[in-house]
Design a protein around this motif. Structure first.
Motif, mmCIF file in Angstrom:
data_model
loop_
_atom_site.group_PDB
_atom_site.id
_atom_site.type_symbol
_atom_site.label_atom_id
_atom_site.label_comp_id
_atom_site.label_asym_id
_atom_site.label_seq_id
_atom_site.Cartn_x
_atom_site.Cartn_y
_atom_site.Cartn_z
ATOM 1 N N GLY A 26 35.446 30.984 31.907
ATOM 2 C CA GLY A 26 36.871 30.987 32.246
ATOM 3 C C GLY A 26 37.497 29.614 32.099
ATOM 4 O O GLY A 26 38.634 29.492 31.620
ATOM 5 N N GLY A 27 36.779 28.576 32.487
ATOM 6 C CA GLY A 27 37.289 27.219 32.338
ATOM 7 C C GLY A 27 37.518 26.854 30.879
ATOM 8 O O GLY A 27 38.529 26.243 30.522
ATOM 9 N N VAL A 28 36.587 27.255 30.030
ATOM 10 C CA VAL A 28 36.719 26.985 28.593
ATOM 11 C C VAL A 28 37.912 27.749 28.022
ATOM 12 O O VAL A 28 38.745 27.188 27.296
ATOM 13 C CB VAL A 28 35.418 27.350 27.847
ATOM 14 C CG1 VAL A 28 35.611 27.301 26.346
ATOM 15 C CG2 VAL A 28 34.287 26.424 28.268
ATOM 16 N N ILE A 29 38.022 29.019 28.366
ATOM 17 C CA ILE A 29 39.129 29.844 27.871
ATOM 18 C C ILE A 29 40.465 29.289 28.368
ATOM 19 O O ILE A 29 41.422 29.156 27.591
ATOM 20 C CB ILE A 29 38.947 31.314 28.294
ATOM 21 C CG1 ILE A 29 37.761 31.927 27.563
ATOM 22 C CG2 ILE A 29 40.222 32.120 28.047
ATOM 23 C CD1 ILE A 29 37.350 33.286 28.091
ATOM 24 N N ALA A 30 40.536 28.955 29.644
ATOM 25 C CA ALA A 30 41.783 28.436 30.210
ATOM 26 C C ALA A 30 42.164 27.106 29.563
ATOM 27 O O ALA A 30 43.346 26.864 29.292
ATOM 28 C CB ALA A 30 41.639 28.265 31.722
ATOM 29 N N GLY A 31 41.189 26.261 29.304
ATOM 30 C CA GLY A 31 41.469 24.984 28.652
ATOM 31 C C GLY A 31 42.041 25.175 27.257
ATOM 32 O O GLY A 31 43.017 24.520 26.871
ATOM 33 N N GLN A 32 41.453 26.087 26.492
ATOM 34 C CA GLN A 32 41.939 26.374 25.141
ATOM 35 C C GLN A 32 43.355 26.972 25.200
ATOM 36 O O GLN A 32 44.217 26.602 24.404
ATOM 37 C CB GLN A 32 40.997 27.351 24.442
ATOM 38 C CG GLN A 32 39.588 26.849 24.287
ATOM 39 C CD GLN A 32 39.400 26.075 23.007
ATOM 40 O OE1 GLN A 32 40.062 26.340 22.031
ATOM 41 N NE2 GLN A 32 38.496 25.118 23.036
ATOM 42 N N ALA A 71 48.646 26.883 36.737
ATOM 43 C CA ALA A 71 48.979 28.309 36.671
ATOM 44 C C ALA A 71 48.045 29.041 35.709
ATOM 45 O O ALA A 71 47.529 30.119 36.027
ATOM 46 C CB ALA A 71 50.432 28.482 36.242
ATOM 47 N N ILE A 72 47.824 28.461 34.546
ATOM 48 C CA ILE A 72 46.958 29.105 33.554
ATOM 49 C C ILE A 72 45.535 29.219 34.075
ATOM 50 O O ILE A 72 44.909 30.280 33.978
ATOM 51 C CB ILE A 72 47.020 28.355 32.209
ATOM 52 C CG1 ILE A 72 48.385 28.583 31.561
ATOM 53 C CG2 ILE A 72 45.898 28.790 31.272
ATOM 54 C CD1 ILE A 72 48.674 27.688 30.370
ATOM 55 N N PHE A 73 45.005 28.153 34.655
ATOM 56 C CA PHE A 73 43.635 28.198 35.176
ATOM 57 C C PHE A 73 43.514 29.227 36.300
ATOM 58 O O PHE A 73 42.529 29.963 36.362
ATOM 59 C CB PHE A 73 43.188 26.814 35.658
ATOM 60 C CG PHE A 73 42.569 25.981 34.583
ATOM 61 C CD1 PHE A 73 41.199 25.871 34.470
ATOM 62 C CD2 PHE A 73 43.352 25.323 33.650
ATOM 63 C CE1 PHE A 73 40.617 25.110 33.465
ATOM 64 C CE2 PHE A 73 42.788 24.564 32.640
ATOM 65 C CZ PHE A 73 41.418 24.456 32.549
ATOM 66 N N SER A 74 44.508 29.319 37.164
ATOM 67 C CA SER A 74 44.449 30.283 38.268
ATOM 68 C C SER A 74 44.460 31.722 37.773
ATOM 69 O O SER A 74 43.694 32.560 38.253
ATOM 70 C CB SER A 74 45.632 30.071 39.219
ATOM 71 O OG SER A 74 45.506 28.843 39.877
ATOM 72 N N ASP A 81 37.208 36.619 37.430
ATOM 73 C CA ASP A 81 36.517 36.955 38.680
ATOM 74 C C ASP A 81 36.628 38.448 38.980
ATOM 75 O O ASP A 81 35.643 39.105 39.334
ATOM 76 C CB ASP A 81 37.094 36.167 39.854
ATOM 77 C CG ASP A 81 36.647 34.719 39.873
ATOM 78 O OD1 ASP A 81 35.754 34.345 39.084
ATOM 79 O OD2 ASP A 81 37.202 33.944 40.689
ATOM 80 N N ARG A 82 37.826 38.988 38.829
ATOM 81 C CA ARG A 82 38.026 40.408 39.133
ATOM 82 C C ARG A 82 37.282 41.293 38.139
ATOM 83 O O ARG A 82 36.638 42.272 38.521
ATOM 84 C CB ARG A 82 39.532 40.720 39.106
ATOM 85 C CG ARG A 82 39.878 42.081 39.584
ATOM 86 C CD ARG A 82 39.494 42.236 41.037
ATOM 87 N NE ARG A 82 39.996 43.498 41.536
ATOM 88 C CZ ARG A 82 40.262 43.732 42.788
ATOM 89 N NH1 ARG A 82 40.085 42.803 43.693
ATOM 90 N NH2 ARG A 82 40.695 44.892 43.164
ATOM 91 N N GLY A 83 37.367 40.934 36.854
ATOM 92 C CA GLY A 83 36.660 41.705 35.831
ATOM 93 C C GLY A 83 35.156 41.653 36.030
ATOM 94 O O GLY A 83 34.456 42.664 35.888
ATOM 95 N N GLY A 84 34.653 40.479 36.377
ATOM 96 C CA GLY A 84 33.216 40.338 36.631
ATOM 97 C C GLY A 84 32.772 41.154 37.830
ATOM 98 O O GLY A 84 31.710 41.788 37.817
#
Length: 98
Positions: A26-32, A71-74, A81-84
């Protein structure tokens, strides 16, 4: 109002590695995603978004970058988290949270 799902201690422990992996992804995706959004918000930007200690940027631009990034990271973290948790529940029959 929905019924609260029961969580066993074992489910919480078994979910931890999955949650950690999801957080990293998620951190990688949010950063991109943030980089792409920032390019659209500030088309003249040739570098990374401004950081708080970079004196060449106005405070307004730094705060905008921080707000967008937060906002994007949250949102990405909540989705992952919910999907997992839902996937874990489908595989094990137990909800990993609460």
């Amino acid at each position: 109002m929905t019924a609260e799902k029961q969580t066993s201690r074992t489910a919480k422990i078994l979910y931890r590695p999955w949650g950690l992996i999801g957080s990293v992804i998620g951190g990688v995706i949010a950063g991109q995603l943030f980089q792409q959004v920032w390019k659209r918000v500030d088309p003249e930007a040739t570098q990374d978004p401004p950081k708080p200690l970079q004196s060449e940027y106005r405070l307004r631009k730094i705060l905008l970058a921080a707000m967008l990034q937060g906002a994007i990271f949250s949102v990405v973290r909540a989705l992952i988290d919910r999907g997992g948790a839902r996937a874990f529940e489908r595989w094990t029959g137990e909800w990993p949270g609460d």
